[in-house]
Design a protein around this motif. Structure first.
Motif, short mmCIF file in Angstrom:
data_model
loop_
_atom_site.label_atom_id
_atom_site.label_comp_id
_atom_site.label_asym_id
_atom_site.label_seq_id
_atom_site.Cartn_x
_atom_site.Cartn_y
_atom_site.Cartn_z
N CYS A 58 35.99 23.13 20.21
CA CYS A 58 35.66 23.73 21.51
C CYS A 58 34.51 24.73 21.36
CB CYS A 58 36.88 24.41 22.11
SG CYS A 58 38.15 23.28 22.69
N HIS A 59 34.54 25.50 20.29
CA HIS A 59 33.49 26.47 20.04
C HIS A 59 32.14 25.77 19.88
CE1 HIS A 59 31.40 29.98 18.54
NE2 HIS A 59 31.07 29.32 17.45
N GLU A 84 37.84 30.66 27.52
CA GLU A 84 38.12 29.27 27.93
C GLU A 84 38.96 28.55 26.88
OE1 GLU A 84 34.23 28.03 30.58
OE2 GLU A 84 34.08 27.95 28.39
N ILE A 85 38.64 28.76 25.62
CA ILE A 85 39.39 28.12 24.54
C ILE A 85 40.83 28.62 24.56
CG2 ILE A 85 39.60 27.85 22.04
CD1 ILE A 85 36.52 28.18 21.90
N SER A 86 40.99 29.92 24.74
CA SER A 86 42.32 30.52 24.77
C SER A 86 43.18 29.92 25.88
CB SER A 86 42.20 32.04 24.95
OG SER A 86 43.46 32.62 25.12
N PRO A 115 46.41 32.97 21.91
CA PRO A 115 45.88 34.30 22.24
C PRO A 115 44.39 34.44 21.90
CG PRO A 115 47.95 34.49 21.04
CD PRO A 115 47.57 33.04 21.02
N LEU A 116 43.71 35.29 22.67
CA LEU A 116 42.27 35.52 22.46
C LEU A 116 41.98 36.00 21.04
CD1 LEU A 116 41.30 37.33 25.78
CD2 LEU A 116 40.39 35.18 24.95
N SER A 117 42.81 36.91 20.54
CA SER A 117 42.57 37.45 19.20
C SER A 117 42.67 36.37 18.13
CB SER A 117 43.56 38.58 18.90
OG SER A 117 44.89 38.10 18.98
N THR A 118 43.58 35.43 18.32
CA THR A 118 43.73 34.34 17.36
C THR A 118 42.51 33.43 17.39
OG1 THR A 118 46.13 34.41 17.64
CG2 THR A 118 45.21 32.43 16.63
N VAL A 119 42.06 33.09 18.59
CA VAL A 119 40.87 32.25 18.73
C VAL A 119 39.67 32.93 18.09
CG1 VAL A 119 39.26 31.23 20.39
CG2 VAL A 119 41.71 31.11 20.81
N SER A 120 39.51 34.21 18.38
CA SER A 120 38.40 34.97 17.82
C SER A 120 38.48 35.01 16.29
CB SER A 120 38.42 36.39 18.38
OG SER A 120 37.41 37.15 17.80
#
Length: 95
Positions: free
Chosen positions: A29-30, A38-40, A46-51
């Motif tokens: 997705c990135h 959007e991915i989250s 969670p946003l922090s995990t995606v980041s």
């Protein structure tokens, strides 16, 4: 119907190990120019995990969860002994 404890567990981040498939999905997705938000929402992560997954992928080139092992005390002693014993050697033969 969810109880309050399971709902809190989902929101507050009780530790769950992500599958390799979900980690690759985050990177895919990135690469398709999706935002972290959007991915989250898309993958329900969670946003922090995606980041964190994206940052690790950019820095290390991998999304693997295992970390390299630290050198043990015995390994450090052996390395120190080798270096002290043969100071003329370069770093390549010692390694």
């Amino acid at each position: 119907m969810q109880t309050a404890s399971t709902n809190i567990c989902e929101r507050m981040g009780c530790f769950q190990k992500l599958s390799a498939f979900k980690r690759r999905a985050v990177i895919s997705c990135h690469l398709c120019n999706k935002s972290i938000c959007e991915i989250s929402l898309l993958l329900n992560i969670p946003l922090s995990t995606v980041s964190g997954i994206i940052t690790k992928w950019k820095q290390l080139g991998t999304t693997a969860t295992d970390r390299p092992h630290k050198m043990t005390e015995r390994g450090q002693c052996m390395l120190k002994h080798t270096v002290l014993r043969s100071r003329q050697l370069s770093a390549e033969p010692i390694a």
